[in-house]
Design a protein around this motif. Structure first.
Motif, PDB file in Angstrom:
ATOM      1  N   ARG A  57      55.841 -33.813 -28.201  1.00 15.06           N
ATOM      2  CA  ARG A  57      55.986 -32.787 -29.440  1.00 15.06           C
ATOM      3  C   ARG A  57      54.593 -31.993 -29.536  1.00 15.06           C
ATOM      4  NH1 ARG A  57      59.566 -37.685 -31.951  1.00 15.06           N
ATOM      5  NH2 ARG A  57      61.468 -36.931 -31.004  1.00 15.06           N
ATOM      6  N   GLU A  59      52.745 -31.204 -27.485  1.00 12.02           N
ATOM      7  CA  GLU A  59      52.612 -30.245 -26.491  1.00 12.02           C
ATOM      8  C   GLU A  59      53.679 -29.203 -26.500  1.00 12.02           C
ATOM      9  OE1 GLU A  59      49.741 -29.665 -24.689  1.00 12.02           O
ATOM     10  OE2 GLU A  59      48.916 -31.604 -25.122  1.00 12.02           O
ATOM     11  N   ASN A  60      54.542 -29.331 -27.343  1.00 11.63           N
ATOM     12  CA  ASN A  60      55.641 -28.335 -27.482  1.00 11.63           C
ATOM     13  C   ASN A  60      56.567 -28.458 -26.487  1.00 11.63           C
ATOM     14  OD1 ASN A  60      54.569 -27.183 -30.010  1.00 11.63           O
ATOM     15  ND2 ASN A  60      53.180 -25.862 -28.966  1.00 11.63           N
TER      16      ASN A  60
END
Length: 250
Positions: A57, A59-60
């Motif tokens: 999350r 690191e998107n």
């Protein structure tokens, strides 16, 4: 710890962002897959999965990708089995290097890791040859901003249970005992802190300086290792000088 943050700064400036993101997605997807296979798909009872999801999350990575990986691992429809392997060796100038890998082909990965060491001034050693030089610790990095009061950050981290807190020019580095990592992280999150990095990692007990020539070769070795899709983490005890920092950044 300071040397580690400098290394991260150099990597951010040198690497292509798109290529880096693709590599990160691949590595974290493998980690999520392996975590589910080893401990189940419920992150509340699977610490490894919980930490992998936190990294993903940060690191998107899209939620759909994460859920798809979890379901695939839970069903194991592709019958993939990842094996965790640690490689240890020495880089140029005797720098200690540890490599953590997740692989579905031990022979392939071993050959590629050995090749990277031999082609970039290093030597792959036996298990245990450098691991005693590192301590397993939790590490949290908070990016500094003008609104932060340094004394308050230090106090909050100490009250949360941090073992060590270091203030640098653009970040705060917080170190914890492995078993305290989640409690410290959760306590600081409740106070509104956001982390640019939050993970359990290997911290060198002592660091090593290198000549400019050896430093350049070591950087090539580490970049070659990190470029390998089977490699999850590379740890080392290289401490870059300010002169080398400016040289390699600029």
């Amino acid at each position: 710890m300071a040397g580690h943050s400098k290394w991260n700064n150099i990597k951010r400036r040198k690497e292509s962002q798109d290529a880096k993101k693709a590599k990160i997605f691949t590595k974290l997807s493998k980690e999520i897959y392996a975590a589910v296979r080893s401990g189940g798909e419920d992150p509340t009872t699977n610490l490894r999965l919980r930490m992998a999801l936190t990294k993903a999350r940060a690191e998107n990575i899209p939620s759909d990708n994460i859920e798809r990986t979890i379901k695939k691992a839970a069903g194991n429809s592709e019958n993939i089995q990842y094996e965790e392997i640690t490689y240890e060796g020495y880089g140029p100038g005797g720098v200690a290097v540890m490599v953590k890998a997740l692989t579905d082909n031990r022979n392939r990965t071993a050959a590629e890791i050995r090749h990277a060491f031999s082609r970039n001034g290093g030597n792959l050693g036996e298990n245990g040859c450098v691991s005693f030089l590192f301590d397993r610790k939790g590490q949290l990095i908070i990016e500094r901003n003008e609104e932060m009061d340094e004394d308050e950050v230090m106090l909050d981290a100490a009250e949360a249970g941090a073992e060590e807190i270091e203030s640098e020019e653009d970040i705060y580095l917080i170190e914890t005992e492995t078993e305290d990592f989640e409690d410290v992280k959760n306590n600081l999150e409740q106070k509104g802190y956001l982390f640019t990095k939050a993970e359990v990692t290997m911290i060198p007990q002592t660091t090593t300086n290198l000549s400019n020539e050896d430093a350049e070769t070591l950087i090539q070795l580490i970049e070659k290792l990190e470029d390998n899709d089977d490699v999850q983490y590379v740890y080392h005890n290289f401490e870059m000088t300010e002169e080398q920092l400016h040289q390699f950044v600029n």
